[in-house]
Motif scaffolding. Structure first.
Motif, mmCIF file in Angstrom:
data_model
loop_
_atom_site.group_PDB
_atom_site.id
_atom_site.type_symbol
_atom_site.label_atom_id
_atom_site.label_comp_id
_atom_site.label_asym_id
_atom_site.label_seq_id
_atom_site.Cartn_x
_atom_site.Cartn_y
_atom_site.Cartn_z
ATOM 1 N N GLU A 161 0.833 -1.206 0.000
ATOM 2 C CA GLU A 161 0.000 0.000 0.000
ATOM 3 C C GLU A 161 0.867 1.255 0.000
ATOM 4 O O GLU A 161 0.585 2.218 -0.718
ATOM 5 N N SER B 58 2.373 1.691 -3.475
ATOM 6 C CA SER B 58 1.410 2.148 -4.483
ATOM 7 C C SER B 58 1.051 3.617 -4.263
ATOM 8 O O SER B 58 0.864 4.371 -5.222
ATOM 9 N N GLU B 59 0.962 4.027 -2.996
ATOM 10 C CA GLU B 59 0.708 5.443 -2.693
ATOM 11 C C GLU B 59 1.877 6.303 -3.152
ATOM 12 O O GLU B 59 1.691 7.389 -3.712
ATOM 13 N N GLU C 151 1.746 6.706 -6.821
ATOM 14 C CA GLU C 151 0.672 7.642 -7.172
ATOM 15 C C GLU C 151 1.140 9.085 -7.013
ATOM 16 O O GLU C 151 0.861 9.942 -7.858
ATOM 17 N N SER D 135 3.532 9.992 -9.826
ATOM 18 C CA SER D 135 3.055 9.593 -11.161
ATOM 19 C C SER D 135 3.180 10.698 -12.214
ATOM 20 O O SER D 135 3.171 10.403 -13.405
ATOM 21 N N GLU D 136 3.302 11.962 -11.800
ATOM 22 C CA GLU D 136 3.418 13.051 -12.775
ATOM 23 C C GLU D 136 4.737 12.990 -13.546
ATOM 24 O O GLU D 136 4.788 13.343 -14.718
#
Length: 180
Positions: A145, A148-149, A152, A155-156
């Motif tokens: 978790e 994945s955070e 995120e 992600s840019e």
């Protein structure tokens, strides 16, 4: 004719020059690239020395081997120049590492993500690892978790190169810069 005995060290193991050529006959190519024909290697060497050049074996596997009359020093210089130019154009990609824990707070995660974004903007890959200690190994989903955070948040500028994977006591994920 007097015998000229000098050798040059060759860094390129494939190319034999002057006295290193032990073949009986060779196909000879002149300085300008024209074929002169098949000659005994002694005669070919004499022809090269008459022109104050070197005899270089360029195709050792051919029957008979192909030798060329050329300035070997100039040839090595040109090769080094091309190699240097190729090195100049290539980009070395470094792998930077960011370490996290499964119980990391959101502010700390954002600080680490900001650092990773800087690495990604510089063109480096980022290895993000979550280290599990003791009983935390029983809750690896918490580490997934967190990763994945983290992905995120970044992600840019970055995309996941290798998805999270448990390696011993660490869960590792690789990010690479986005290509536009």
């Amino acid at each position: 004719m007097e015998s000229i005995n000098f050798r040059r060290c060759s860094n390129i193991k494939e190319l034999q020059i002057n006295e290193e050529i032990r073949d009986r006959e060779v196909r000879l190519i002149d300085v300008d690239g024209s074929q002169l024909g098949i000659f005994p290697s002694r005669k070919a060497m004499e022809m090269a020395f008459d022109k104050k050049m070197d005899l270089v074996k360029i195709a050792p596997n051919a029957k008979p081997p192909v030798c060329r009359i050329m300035d070997y020093g100039k040839y090595k210089y040109e090769l080094a120049k091309k190699e240097k130019e190729a090195k100049k154009n290539q980009r070395v990609i470094n792998v930077k590492e960011v370490r996290l824990t499964p119980n990391i707070e959101t502010h700390d995660l954002n600080v680490k993500a900001k650092r990773a974004v800087e690495f990604l903007k510089d063109g480096d890959k980022v290895k993000v690892s979550v280290r599990f200690r003791g009983r935390e190994l029983g809750h690896t989903e918490k580490g997934k978790e967190v990763l994945s955070e983290f992905a995120e948040i970044t992600s840019e500028v970055g995309v996941i190169d290798k998805h999270p994977k448990l390696e011993g006591k660490n869960m590792v994920m690789y990010l690479m810069p986005k290509t536009e």
